[in-house]
Motif scaffolding. Structure first.
Motif, PDB file in Angstrom:
ATOM      1  N   ILE A   1      17.250   4.500  -2.310  1.00 45.19           N
ATOM      2  CA  ILE A   1      17.204   5.910  -2.715  1.00 45.19           C
ATOM      3  C   ILE A   1      15.855   6.239  -3.335  1.00 45.19           C
ATOM      4  O   ILE A   1      15.371   5.515  -4.216  1.00 45.19           O
ATOM      5  N   TRP A   2      15.257   7.308  -2.821  1.00 43.76           N
ATOM      6  CA  TRP A   2      14.072   7.861  -3.459  1.00 43.76           C
ATOM      7  C   TRP A   2      14.559   8.942  -4.405  1.00 43.76           C
ATOM      8  O   TRP A   2      15.020   9.966  -3.923  1.00 43.76           O
ATOM      9  N   THR A   3      14.609   8.690  -5.693  1.00 38.66           N
ATOM     10  CA  THR A   3      13.944   7.652  -6.433  1.00 38.66           C
ATOM     11  C   THR A   3      14.658   7.428  -7.750  1.00 38.66           C
ATOM     12  O   THR A   3      15.528   8.240  -8.108  1.00 38.66           O
TER      13      THR A   3
ATOM     14  N   PHE B   1       0.849  -1.211   0.000  1.00 43.33           N
ATOM     15  CA  PHE B   1       0.000   0.000   0.000  1.00 43.33           C
ATOM     16  C   PHE B   1       0.872   1.244   0.000  1.00 43.33           C
ATOM     17  O   PHE B   1       1.485   1.588   0.999  1.00 43.33           O
ATOM     18  N   HIS B   2       0.920   1.861  -1.166  1.00 44.91           N
ATOM     19  CA  HIS B   2       1.588   3.160  -1.255  1.00 44.91           C
ATOM     20  C   HIS B   2       0.521   4.174  -1.695  1.00 44.91           C
ATOM     21  O   HIS B   2       0.615   4.790  -2.747  1.00 44.91           O
ATOM     22  N   TRP B   3      -0.558   4.220  -0.899  1.00 45.48           N
ATOM     23  CA  TRP B   3      -1.522   5.308  -0.879  1.00 45.48           C
ATOM     24  C   TRP B   3      -2.667   5.250  -1.896  1.00 45.48           C
ATOM     25  O   TRP B   3      -3.536   6.125  -1.878  1.00 45.48           O
ATOM     26  N   ASP B   4      -2.691   4.246  -2.779  1.00 45.25           N
ATOM     27  CA  ASP B   4      -3.718   4.231  -3.825  1.00 45.25           C
ATOM     28  C   ASP B   4      -4.920   3.381  -3.415  1.00 45.25           C
ATOM     29  O   ASP B   4      -5.180   2.331  -3.988  1.00 45.25           O
TER      30      ASP B   4
ATOM     31  N   TRP C   1       5.884  11.804 -10.636  1.00 46.31           N
ATOM     32  CA  TRP C   1       4.752  12.665 -10.269  1.00 46.31           C
ATOM     33  C   TRP C   1       4.679  12.688  -8.748  1.00 46.31           C
ATOM     34  O   TRP C   1       4.315  11.704  -8.112  1.00 46.31           O
ATOM     35  N   GLU C   2       5.105  13.819  -8.193  1.00 45.85           N
ATOM     36  CA  GLU C   2       5.304  13.914  -6.743  1.00 45.85           C
ATOM     37  C   GLU C   2       4.024  14.382  -6.040  1.00 45.85           C
ATOM     38  O   GLU C   2       3.941  15.487  -5.512  1.00 45.85           O
ATOM     39  N   TRP C   3       3.001  13.544  -6.063  1.00 38.88           N
ATOM     40  CA  TRP C   3       1.749  13.776  -5.342  1.00 38.88           C
ATOM     41  C   TRP C   3       1.242  15.206  -5.546  1.00 38.88           C
ATOM     42  O   TRP C   3       1.167  15.653  -6.684  1.00 38.88           O
ATOM     43  N   ALA C   4       0.945  15.922  -4.459  1.00 37.79           N
ATOM     44  CA  ALA C   4       0.332  17.258  -4.590  1.00 37.79           C
ATOM     45  C   ALA C   4       1.254  18.267  -5.282  1.00 37.79           C
ATOM     46  O   ALA C   4       0.810  19.325  -5.713  1.00 37.79           O
TER      47      ALA C   4
ATOM     48  N   TYR D   1      13.558   8.202   5.925  1.00 44.65           N
ATOM     49  CA  TYR D   1      14.070   9.417   6.580  1.00 44.65           C
ATOM     50  C   TYR D   1      14.314  10.504   5.543  1.00 44.65           C
ATOM     51  O   TYR D   1      15.035  10.286   4.566  1.00 44.65           O
ATOM     52  N   TYR D   2      13.721  11.657   5.780  1.00 45.54           N
ATOM     53  CA  TYR D   2      13.973  12.819   4.919  1.00 45.54           C
ATOM     54  C   TYR D   2      14.538  14.001   5.689  1.00 45.54           C
ATOM     55  O   TYR D   2      15.437  14.669   5.223  1.00 45.54           O
ATOM     56  N   MET D   3      13.976  14.278   6.882  1.00 40.42           N
ATOM     57  CA  MET D   3      14.375  15.518   7.579  1.00 40.42           C
ATOM     58  C   MET D   3      13.912  15.508   9.041  1.00 40.42           C
ATOM     59  O   MET D   3      12.999  14.779   9.393  1.00 40.42           O
TER      60      MET D   3
ATOM     61  N   ILE E   1       2.698  -1.455   4.471  1.00 37.30           N
ATOM     62  CA  ILE E   1       2.144  -0.114   4.279  1.00 37.30           C
ATOM     63  C   ILE E   1       3.286   0.887   4.258  1.00 37.30           C
ATOM     64  O   ILE E   1       4.228   0.776   5.048  1.00 37.30           O
ATOM     65  N   ASN E   2       3.192   1.851   3.351  1.00 32.44           N
ATOM     66  CA  ASN E   2       4.183   2.918   3.311  1.00 32.44           C
ATOM     67  C   ASN E   2       3.679   4.156   4.039  1.00 32.44           C
ATOM     68  O   ASN E   2       2.624   4.698   3.686  1.00 32.44           O
ATOM     69  N   GLU E   3       4.406   4.597   5.032  1.00 31.39           N
ATOM     70  CA  GLU E   3       4.150   5.846   5.733  1.00 31.39           C
ATOM     71  C   GLU E   3       2.677   6.066   6.099  1.00 31.39           C
ATOM     72  O   GLU E   3       2.039   7.004   5.591  1.00 31.39           O
ATOM     73  N   PRO E   4       2.140   5.245   6.997  1.00 33.36           N
ATOM     74  CA  PRO E   4       0.786   5.538   7.475  1.00 33.36           C
ATOM     75  C   PRO E   4       0.685   6.952   8.056  1.00 33.36           C
ATOM     76  O   PRO E   4      -0.379   7.587   7.986  1.00 33.36           O
TER      77      PRO E   4
ATOM     78  N   GLY F   1      12.072  22.739   0.049  1.00 30.73           N
ATOM     79  CA  GLY F   1      12.235  23.519   1.273  1.00 30.73           C
ATOM     80  C   GLY F   1      12.585  22.649   2.471  1.00 30.73           C
ATOM     81  O   GLY F   1      12.616  23.125   3.611  1.00 30.73           O
ATOM     82  N   TRP F   2      12.858  21.377   2.234  1.00 30.52           N
ATOM     83  CA  TRP F   2      13.178  20.476   3.349  1.00 30.52           C
ATOM     84  C   TRP F   2      14.636  20.676   3.752  1.00 30.52           C
ATOM     85  O   TRP F   2      15.523  20.720   2.883  1.00 30.52           O
ATOM     86  N   PRO F   3      14.918  20.760   5.060  1.00 27.95           N
ATOM     87  CA  PRO F   3      16.308  20.923   5.484  1.00 27.95           C
ATOM     88  C   PRO F   3      17.145  19.695   5.130  1.00 27.95           C
ATOM     89  O   PRO F   3      16.667  18.566   5.246  1.00 27.95           O
TER      90      PRO F   3
HETATM   91  C1  FCB Z   1       7.667  10.039   0.838  1.00 26.42           C
HETATM   92  C2  FCB Z   1       6.734   9.171  -0.002  1.00 26.42           C
HETATM   93  C3  FCB Z   1       7.174   9.039  -1.444  1.00 26.42           C
HETATM   94  C4  FCB Z   1       7.673  10.365  -1.987  1.00 26.42           C
HETATM   95  C5  FCB Z   1       8.742  10.927  -1.075  1.00 26.42           C
HETATM   96  C6  FCB Z   1       9.365  12.201  -1.584  1.00 26.42           C
HETATM   97  O1  FCB Z   1       6.984  10.530   1.919  1.00 26.42           O
HETATM   98  O2  FCB Z   1       6.642   7.885   0.571  1.00 26.42           O
HETATM   99  O3  FCB Z   1       6.112   8.533  -2.202  1.00 26.42           O
HETATM  100  O4  FCB Z   1       6.613  11.228  -2.116  1.00 26.42           O
HETATM  101  O5  FCB Z   1       8.180  11.167   0.187  1.00 26.42           O
END
Ligand code: FCB
Length: 482
Positions: free
Chosen positions: A436-438, A142-145, A443-446, A317-319, A186-189, A361-363
């Motif tokens: 690595i993303w990605t 599940f990646h949100w769809d 298409w980066e969601w919103a 992990y992003y920030m 599940i990805n990132e509930p 804008g993410w640190p």
């Molecule tokens: C994460 C999402 C991924 C992508 C990256 C930038 O939160 O899991 O689909 O949007 O951010």
């Protein structure tokens, strides 16, 4: 390569921040898994082909003002048709593993009942192509769809969705259980609850604020039931989840700021990780009990399902997040996306002017990956299975040079610094890999196509793929391994 000054963290030692591909390769632990990660809706396109039916994201992207550049994902990167080329790109890159997601509305359109043969056939072809290329498939369920009919019935507000998700997991287990090396339920509930049901930034666009919290429990229940479904089919692969973790730091002194930071840590991190790893929700401070009542009143039998033993734990992990007192001055979140309702909050996310930022804008804060790992070591000591960083990466504005090349030095530096921290790990955490993303600009969601995270540039008009400097750098690093 000279480190890009603006992305080098002063706290890393020189050997950790070396951007020299071969030098960095020498620091990688033996058998460390290098992978790239994607998600079905962000890359596949072909949303009306092969018997696929709409998801919540199909609906959401068609609504006015939802997507910042007005684009949609109906073609995305056309991966549905171009997957052989994309697998070839991964093979030439030299990665060990590929994390992708299996589109629920492609495999089980409508979210109930029989599987769609054509949908299954697509993932069959993809998995076989990966295996032929020597790449281990890691499949996210599940990646949100969420299939749209399930959303009509309430989506993750409805407990029944957890059971529907387990049925889908069983279909996937039966079809691919003999070949998938690792499963992510599940990805990132967190993101689904906060962005999708609380703030309205993501599908389904609900703005329930704290009334969204029951979606946490239903997703986690879905996770536990999906683990049981996969195990009931004796899948050969390992099983885990992918939770995002952002270390939370109060910005400013005072009791209130500390309490808001604690609240944010709970709603962003702890309420997803604690039940999975410890079998219980965190102990909520008395002053927050009303907010968290839906999670306090859950049945112990649900918690037993949620806390299924896992073979690995996925950490995105992003920030880090800095929390300050006081309402946000407007409804725009730090990444520029509009969030109805954010201005009602008594706290806001403060910027990090001392750190470089991505184009979202993410640190850029590789040190905080170490903090994230240390948080896990402390919170989940003795209960934490081996960890894979299941996502990490950065969006930057890329310039295509006259000769067609893309010199994404900032992204390369970002990856070098974060990989160095992942290699070094932290006491008490067994870090086994980094995805690595990605792979592709997608298409980066919103944010639509406005944010590019890819190692490979994609021209939205021609769909031409062009490896960037970061791809070449990683290729060198992977080639330099023993
Ligand atoms: C994460 C999402 C991924 C992508 C990256 C930038 O939160 O899991 O689909 O949007 O951010």
């Amino acid at each position: 390569m000279t480190p890009a000054k603006n992305t080098t963290s002063p706290k890393l030692t020189e050997s950790e921040w070396t951007h020299d591909a071969a030098g960095l390769a020498a620091l990688a632990p033996k058998d460390f898994t290098f992978g790239v990660a994607t998600a079905a809706f962000q890359i596949e396109g072909a949303i009306r082909e092969g018997g696929r039916e709409p998801s919540t994201w199909d609906t959401f992207m068609g609504q006015p003002e939802r997507i910042s550049d007005g684009s949609d994902a109906s073609i995305a990167t056309d991966h549905y048709h171009r997957y052989p080329e994309d697998v070839r790109l991964m093979k030439e890159l030299g990665v060990d593993a590929y994390r992708f997601s299996i589109g629920w509305p492609r495999v089980q359109p409508g979210g109930v009942g029989k599987a769609n043969r054509e949908g299954l056939a697509f993932y069959d072809r993809l998995i076989d192509e990966l295996l032929a290329a020597g790449i281990r498939p890691m499949a996210t369920l599940f990646h949100w769809d969420t299939p749209e009919p399930l959303q009509h019935a309430g989506g993750w507000l409805n407990r029944d969705t957890a059971y529907r998700f387990a049925d889908f997991a069983l279909i996937a287990a039966e079809a691919f259980g003999d070949r998938v090396a690792q499963w992510v339920t599940i990805n990132e509930p967190t993101t689904v609850t906060l962005n999708g049901y609380a703030l309205g930034i993501h599908a389904p666009g609900a703005t329930l604020m704290f009334d969204s919290l029951i979606t946490v429990h239903h997703q986690l229940l879905g996770h536990g039931l999906a683990v049981q479904a996969l195990r009931s089919e004796d899948v050969v692969g390992q099983i885990g989840i992918a939770n995002v973790h952002s270390p939370v730091i109060p910005y400013g002194k005072g009791f209130k700021t500390g309490a808001y930071a604690e609240l944010f840590d709970l709603i962003h991190n702890r309420i997803y990780a604690d039940p999975v790893l410890l079998g219980r929700y965190p102990k909520f401070p008395r002053s927050m009990r009303t907010i968290f009542r839906p999670l306090i009143e859950v049945d112990d039998a649900d918690l037993a399902i949620i806390a299924q033993p896992l073979d690995f734990y996925g950490l995105n992990y992003y920030m880090p997040t800095r929390i300050a007192s006081g309402a946000p001055t407007d409804n725009t979140m730090p990444d520029g996306v509009w969030a109805a309702g954010a201005s009602q909050l008594p706290f806001h996310i403060a910027p990090w002017p001392e750190l470089p930022t991505t184009s979202f804008g993410w640190p850029v804060a590789p040190d905080y990956l170490r903090v994230a790992l240390a948080d896990y070591a402390t919170r989940y000591a003795g209960k934490l299975p081996p960890v894979y960083i299941t996502e990490g990466g950065a969006s930057f504005v890329d310039t295509v040079q006259a000769d067609g090349s893309i010199d994404d030095e900032s992204r390369t530096a970002y990856l070098a610094e974060h990989l160095a921290v992942a290699f070094a790990g932290a006491p008490g955490v067994d870090v086994r890999g980094y995805f690595i993303w990605t792979l592709l600009d997608n298409w980066e969601w919103a944010a639509g196509f406005s944010q590019r995270f890819g190692l490979v540039h994609v021209d939205a008009d021609t769909q031409d793929r062009t490896p960037k400097r970061s791809y070449r750098w990683l290729q060198q690093l992977l080639g330099a391994r023993g």
